[in-house]
Each structure stands twice: as structure tokens, then as C-alpha cells.
Motif scaffolding. Structure first.
Motif, PDB file in Angstrom:
ATOM      1  N   GLY A 131      -1.109  -5.275   2.891  1.00  0.00           N
ATOM      2  CA  GLY A 131      -2.561  -4.771   2.312  1.00  0.00           C
ATOM      3  C   GLY A 131      -3.437  -6.159   1.945  1.00  0.00           C
ATOM      4  N   THR A 132      -2.898  -7.331   2.242  1.00  0.00           N
ATOM      5  CA  THR A 132      -3.448  -8.275   1.727  1.00  0.00           C
ATOM      6  C   THR A 132      -4.742  -8.439   3.022  1.00  0.00           C
ATOM      7  N   PRO A 133      -5.844  -8.900   3.053  1.00  0.00           N
ATOM      8  CA  PRO A 133      -6.721  -9.122   3.887  1.00  0.00           C
ATOM      9  C   PRO A 133      -6.446 -10.316   4.799  1.00  0.00           C
ATOM     10  N   LEU A 134      -6.705 -10.197   6.031  1.00  0.00           N
ATOM     11  CA  LEU A 134      -6.303 -11.087   7.218  1.00  0.00           C
ATOM     12  C   LEU A 134      -6.980 -12.435   6.697  1.00  0.00           C
ATOM     13  N   SER A 135      -8.071 -12.390   6.192  1.00  0.00           N
ATOM     14  CA  SER A 135      -9.199 -13.573   5.969  1.00  0.00           C
ATOM     15  C   SER A 135      -8.260 -14.458   4.871  1.00  0.00           C
ATOM     16  N   TYR A 136      -7.630 -13.757   4.045  1.00  0.00           N
ATOM     17  CA  TYR A 136      -6.946 -14.347   2.928  1.00  0.00           C
ATOM     18  C   TYR A 136      -5.810 -15.382   3.588  1.00  0.00           C
ATOM     19  N   LEU A 137      -5.137 -14.716   4.682  1.00  0.00           N
ATOM     20  CA  LEU A 137      -3.993 -15.594   5.175  1.00  0.00           C
ATOM     21  C   LEU A 137      -4.983 -16.962   6.024  1.00  0.00           C
ATOM     22  N   ILE A 138      -5.798 -16.529   6.940  1.00  0.00           N
ATOM     23  CA  ILE A 138      -6.178 -17.572   7.792  1.00  0.00           C
ATOM     24  C   ILE A 138      -7.045 -18.740   6.733  1.00  0.00           C
ATOM     25  N   ASN A 139      -8.026 -17.934   6.053  1.00  0.00           N
ATOM     26  CA  ASN A 139      -8.851 -19.063   5.223  1.00  0.00           C
ATOM     27  C   ASN A 139      -8.210 -19.616   4.244  1.00  0.00           C
ATOM     28  N   PRO A 153      -6.988  -5.357   6.204  1.00  0.00           N
ATOM     29  CA  PRO A 153      -5.953  -5.551   5.438  1.00  0.00           C
ATOM     30  C   PRO A 153      -4.942  -5.492   5.928  1.00  0.00           C
ATOM     31  N   LEU A 154      -3.785  -6.625   6.026  1.00  0.00           N
ATOM     32  CA  LEU A 154      -2.516  -6.504   6.780  1.00  0.00           C
ATOM     33  C   LEU A 154      -1.809  -5.681   6.264  1.00  0.00           C
ATOM     34  N   ASP A 155      -1.797  -4.278   7.037  1.00  0.00           N
ATOM     35  CA  ASP A 155      -0.685  -3.138   6.687  1.00  0.00           C
ATOM     36  C   ASP A 155      -0.943  -2.386   7.888  1.00  0.00           C
ATOM     37  N   PHE A 156       0.222  -1.796   8.019  1.00  0.00           N
ATOM     38  CA  PHE A 156       0.475  -0.959   9.394  1.00  0.00           C
ATOM     39  C   PHE A 156      -0.841  -0.141   9.779  1.00  0.00           C
ATOM     40  N   SER A 162      -5.175  -2.707  16.711  1.00  0.00           N
ATOM     41  CA  SER A 162      -3.945  -3.648  17.156  1.00  0.00           C
ATOM     42  C   SER A 162      -2.804  -3.048  16.332  1.00  0.00           C
ATOM     43  N   MET A 163      -1.722  -4.222  16.262  1.00  0.00           N
ATOM     44  CA  MET A 163      -0.517  -3.457  15.755  1.00  0.00           C
ATOM     45  C   MET A 163       0.032  -5.007  14.650  1.00  0.00           C
ATOM     46  N   LEU A 164       0.807  -4.462  13.568  1.00  0.00           N
ATOM     47  CA  LEU A 164       1.444  -5.522  12.966  1.00  0.00           C
ATOM     48  C   LEU A 164       2.367  -5.990  13.595  1.00  0.00           C
ATOM     49  N   GLY A 165       3.038  -5.447  14.533  1.00  0.00           N
ATOM     50  CA  GLY A 165       4.288  -6.243  15.406  1.00  0.00           C
ATOM     51  C   GLY A 165       5.367  -6.616  14.568  1.00  0.00           C
ATOM     52  N   THR A 224       0.752  -1.060   0.049  1.00  0.00           N
ATOM     53  CA  THR A 224       0.136  -0.096  -0.050  1.00  0.00           C
ATOM     54  C   THR A 224       0.839   1.270   0.204  1.00  0.00           C
ATOM     55  N   GLU A 225       0.234   2.250   0.014  1.00  0.00           N
ATOM     56  CA  GLU A 225       1.097   3.469  -0.074  1.00  0.00           C
ATOM     57  C   GLU A 225       1.989   3.822   1.168  1.00  0.00           C
ATOM     58  N   LYS A 226       1.341   3.610   2.227  1.00  0.00           N
ATOM     59  CA  LYS A 226       2.449   3.681   3.518  1.00  0.00           C
ATOM     60  C   LYS A 226       2.944   2.311   3.932  1.00  0.00           C
ATOM     61  N   SER A 227       2.466   1.440   3.701  1.00  0.00           N
ATOM     62  CA  SER A 227       3.157  -0.006   4.158  1.00  0.00           C
ATOM     63  C   SER A 227       3.348  -0.517   2.888  1.00  0.00           C
ATOM     64  N   THR A 228       4.582  -0.245   2.359  1.00  0.00           N
ATOM     65  CA  THR A 228       5.358  -0.806   1.132  1.00  0.00           C
ATOM     66  C   THR A 228       5.920  -2.375   1.064  1.00  0.00           C
ATOM     67  N   GLY A 229       5.936  -2.885   0.055  1.00  0.00           N
ATOM     68  CA  GLY A 229       6.709  -4.116   0.202  1.00  0.00           C
ATOM     69  C   GLY A 229       5.666  -5.443   0.581  1.00  0.00           C
ATOM     70  N   THR A 230       6.587  -6.359   0.974  1.00  0.00           N
ATOM     71  CA  THR A 230       5.915  -7.680   1.461  1.00  0.00           C
ATOM     72  C   THR A 230       6.161  -7.911   2.975  1.00  0.00           C
ATOM     73  N   ARG A 231       5.654  -8.704   3.518  1.00  0.00           N
ATOM     74  CA  ARG A 231       5.854  -9.221   4.694  1.00  0.00           C
ATOM     75  C   ARG A 231       5.671 -10.654   5.047  1.00  0.00           C
ATOM     76  N   ILE A 232       6.506 -11.372   5.786  1.00  0.00           N
ATOM     77  CA  ILE A 232       6.604 -12.540   5.971  1.00  0.00           C
ATOM     78  C   ILE A 232       5.538 -12.827   7.238  1.00  0.00           C
ATOM     79  N   PHE A 233       4.211 -13.429   7.141  1.00  0.00           N
ATOM     80  CA  PHE A 233       3.687 -13.559   8.180  1.00  0.00           C
ATOM     81  C   PHE A 233       3.533 -15.157   8.949  1.00  0.00           C
ATOM     82  N   CYS A 234       3.927 -15.224  10.070  1.00  0.00           N
ATOM     83  CA  CYS A 234       4.000 -16.560  10.859  1.00  0.00           C
ATOM     84  C   CYS A 234       2.650 -16.938  11.283  1.00  0.00           C
ATOM     85  N   LEU A 235       2.191 -17.764  10.597  1.00  0.00           N
ATOM     86  CA  LEU A 235       0.607 -18.108  10.881  1.00  0.00           C
ATOM     87  C   LEU A 235       0.432 -19.431  11.779  1.00  0.00           C
TER      88      LEU A 235
END
Ligand SMILES: Cc1cc2nc3c(=O)[nH]c(=O)nc-3n(C[C@H](O)[C@H](O)[C@H](O)COP(=O)(O)O)c2cc1C
Length: 428
Positions: free
Chosen positions: A258-266, A299-302, A310-313, A232-243
């Protein structure tokens, strides 16, 4: 969506070998900065990328590097933080194990950008394999002339050192890490001065997370604008999420920010196990407030996660289903923070033990109704009253579970039993 830039080669068993890494264009970015770019230009490119720290706070990397005083006569140091102790987080380990040269190259470029001739990587004590992979990679980089004196004939010198810690959570906090690196007890320092001005051996020091630095060679190779076009504009790039937690397919997933949390979980995680209902999500490691299922499309962005409360931490996403005993979750995490408090600040040293004792008596059927307010009062007396944010972090799961699941506390206190039975994260 899933987008593998850091993980592009993660499944190649040959990737940790320098020849494989070089055959795919590895170390070209480092060569480019040494031969064609001034340190300020490297910092500008990283600023342009919008890269923000992946260790927890999300501070812009290029800006941090620019705080290092250029005119200081003191040596400068680059420190890569590979302590990775936040519960729920296990991604830096994978980068160090499976693509160690990506980390080495990122560190080398960052060191050049800030004018450092020494770079350290501080690795959590239990991480034998990642530390060995890093040692081997650094040795190979010396052999090929990418580290050491007069690198590639450019006159630039860089020594790179692996330092293993004793396995303390607090040593992931940058100032405790620096004390530990100096051979002192791992306790935090009052800031200011910030490490960029007065860090290791009281010299200007940049501390960055493993994942943060792993992005750097890709930014130099493809350009800051390329990186900024991802996410996204302020949260650039990718992140590795540990599910982790109650999902069918736990694991590390690299997603465009910016990918929705639901995409990660579901979609990737395969939904909650045993057809159970989702109850709670910790989105960024145990030090981040719990989200309820109504936030699953966030969306998973800061910015979006902050707006959701919450926070992306550190990227550790912990999923809990309907049977999870939330008071027990609070107790388990309280045990962690009590155990890991370095003891330097009284509110944290005493308060985390007190919180754990109260949660223990509640979960063992001896709680009193006043205990809930006492817990909240203790949280108020720790939050913001310690040198480092470990104290602030310790109160987050307590406040969060009381705010969202107060009924479970009350049921425990009235009946001496849990409302639901799953002792998730039950290691104490
Ligand atoms: C108690 C505590 C533990 C921390 N643990 C880590 C850790 O394991 N790894 C990490 O990169 N940052 C950790 N941090 C954050 C670091 O202090 C620091 O902000 C980070 O390494 C900076 O790198 P970044 O800007 O690339 O994110 C921790 C902070 C606190 C308060």
C-alpha cells in the motif's frame, strides 16, 4: 513505508548460522506448531493473516494449503520455489543467502500444516551461493533435531532436500518445476488437476515461493491478526520490491503493502539518474504491463496496481528514463521470452521467435508499417492459447510498448532510426 520484518536481520553477517537464528527466537514458531497446534489450526492462522503468494499470482497461501486432501492415502509434498528467474526480480536469492533459516523454518511449518514428510526447495541452477547457504542451513537444522525423524520427540518426521535446476525460466512455473524435480524435461502440465491434488509424483503438493514461506514463522510467532494489520485490507503484510533501472539507489526494499510507488522510486531510490525525466515503469517483473509516470503515486498493493492497469507480479520494479528506446526494450524482452519458451506449445514456440524477428528488423532499420499490426496480431494468436502463462507474459511488453509508445515504432519504421537513443537492457 519501509518496514523490515523479513529483512529485520538481513544485515547481520551471523544470521545464516543456526545459533544466531535461535538466539533471536528462531525455530520457536516451529516448536510451537509441533507441540501446541493441530495442522488445521496452522492453516487457519495463515488464512487469518491474509498472506498471498509472492511468486506472481498472489493466490492466498492458507487457502492453497487447505486444498490438499486430508483423507488422501498418498504422501504429500511441500515444494519451495526458489527458481527466481523473472527479469527484474532478485529478492528470494537474498533471503536464501542471508536468512536461510527463515526459509527453512517457514518450509517446515508449511510441511507440517499440509501433512507432508518431505519438503523440497528448487533453486535456480545459477544460484550457487544461495543453494550452498540453504544446504548448510538444512544440515544445521538436522544437527539440532529440527529436521529428520521424530522431531523434538513429537513423532513428526520431515526430510528437507535442496534441488538445483538448470537455469530455465520455465522451471519457475510450478508444473514445469514439478516435472523437472521428477527428472523430466522442464515443460508444463495441463491444469486441472492442480498440484494441490496431483502434483509431485502425482501426489498432493503445495508449491509456494521463497518469500511467501519466509513470512510463515513470523505469522505463527506474532499471530495472523498482527500480520493482517500490516498493509491494506486485501493486500496484507510487506513485500520486498527489487528496484532497478535508471534510479540512483537500486536495490531490494521491504515495504508495507500500500506504500506509494513514488516513495520507492523517489524517496528510497533517490529519483531518476542524471536529473532525467521518468518515462516508464515496469512494476512487477517483465511480465507485467508498463505504467506511465502519471501512475507514480499508485499504492503498491495488488488491487491498486491492477486498477492502474498492471500487476504486482514478482515485485521487480524497473524504472526507465526519457531517453529509453522503448522498441529496443520490447526487442530485448522478446529475446528473453523466445529463448526461455520451453517449446511445448506451438503459438509460444513459433510466435515468440516471429515477434523477435520482426522487432529486430524494425530496430535494424528494415521495418514496414504493417509490422505493427502484424505484431499485435501475433500477440492475439499467443495470448491465452498456451498451456502455461509464459505465452501470455511474452506478449505483455509488446502490446504495452505499442499501446503506449506507438510513435516510437512509427519513427523507427519511417526513418530507420530510433527516436531516442538509450539502448536500455541491451544484452542482445
Ligand atoms: C513462466 C513462469 C515463471 C515463473 N517463475 C516463478 C519463479 O521463478 N518463482 C516463483 O516463486 N514463482 C514463479 N512462477 C509462479 C509459479 O507458477 C507459482 O504460481 C508460484 O511458485 C506459487 O507460489 P506462491 O503462491 O507462493 O506465489 C512462475 C510462473 C510462470 C508462468
Amino acid at each position: 513505508m519501509e518496514k523490515k520484518i523479513l529483512f529485520a536481520n538481513i544485515d547481520d553477517p551471523g544470521q545464516p548460522e543456526i545459533d544466531t537464528y535461535i538466539s533471536k527466537g528462531g525455530y520457536e514458531s516451529f516448536k510451537k506448531v509441533l507441540k501446541e497446534m493441530k495442522p488445521e489450526e496452522v492453516i487457519e492462522e495463515v488464512k487469518k493473516s491474509g498472506l498471498r503468494g509472492r511468486g506472481g499470482a498472489g493466490f492466498p497461501a492458507g487457502m492453497k494449503w487447505s486444498f490438499v486432501p486430508k483423507d488422501s492415502p498418498k504422501p504429500k509434498y511441500l515444494v519451495c520455489n526458489g527458481d527466481e528467474s523473472e527479469p527484474g526480480t532478485c529478492k528470494d536469492r537474498v533471503l536464501m543467502e542471508h536468512d536461510p533459516h527463515l526459509v527453512v523454518e517457514g518450509m517446515a511449518i508449511a510441511a507440517y500444516a499440509i501433512g507432508a514428510n518431505h519438503a523440497f526447495i528448487y533453486i535456480r541452477g545459477e544460484f550457487d551461493h544461495p543453494a550452498n547457504q540453504m544446504r548448510k542451513a538444512i544440515g544445521q537444522a538436522y544437527d539440532k533435531g529440527y529436521l529428520g525423524k521424530n522431531i523434538l520427540g513429537t513423532g513428526y518426521d520431515l526430510e528437507m532436500i535442496v534441488h538445483t535446476g538448470g537455469g530455465a525460466y520455465i522451471c519457475g512455473e510450478e508444473t514445469a518445476l514439478l516435472n523437472s524435480l521428477e527428472g523430466k524435461p522442464g515443460q508444463t502440465r495441463i491444469r486441472p488437476p492442480f498440484p494441490a491434488v496431483e502434483g509431485l509424483y502425482a501426489c498432493p503438493t503445495v508449491v509456494n515461493n521463497v518469500e511467501t514461506l519466509s513470512n510463515v514463522s513470523l505469522i505463527i510467532k506474532n499471530g495472523g491478526e498482527w500480520y493482517a494489520s500490516i498493509g491494506t485490507e486485501k493486500s496484507t503484510g510487506t513485500r520486498i520490491f527489487c528496484l532497478s533501472g535508471h534510479v540512483k539507489n537500486p536495490g531490494n526494499y521491504e515495504l508495507e503493502l500500500g506504500t506509494p510507488l513514488s516513495y520507492l522510486i523517489n524517496d528510497l531510490g533517490g529519483r531518476v539518474i542524471d536529473g532525467k525525466k521518468l518515462k516508464a515503469i515496469i512494476p512487477g517483473g517483465s511480465s507485467t504491463p508498463i505504467l506511465l509516470p502519471d501512475k507514480i503515486d499508485t499504492p503498491l498493493d495488488f488491487e491498486s496496481i491492477a486498477q492502474a492497469g498492471s500487476m504486482l507480479g514478482s515485485g521487480g520494479v524497473i524504472v526507465m528514463h526519457e531517453d529509453t528506446d522503448m522498441v529496443w526494450v520490447a526487442r530485448t524482452l522478446a529475446h528473453f521470452y523466445m529463448h526461455e519458451s520451453c517449446g511445448e506449445c506451438t503459438p509460444c514456440r513459433q510466435g515468440t521467435k516471429w515477434i523477435y524477428d520482426i522487432l529486430s528488423r524494425i530496430t535494424f532499420g528494415e521495418g514496414k508499417m504493417d509490422d505493427i499490426d502484424l505484431l499485435l496480431d501475433l500477440c492475439d494468436n499467443i495470448d491465452g492459447k498456451t498451456i502455461c502463462p509464459l505465452g501470455d507474459a511474452a506478449v505483455i511488453p509488446i502490446r504495452s510498448t505499442i499501446n503506449l509508445f506507438r510513435n516510437e515504432y512509427e519513427y523507427y519504421i519511417k526513418t530507420g532510426k530510433p527516436l531516442v537513443n538509450n539502448k536500455f537492457m541491451s544484452f542482445v
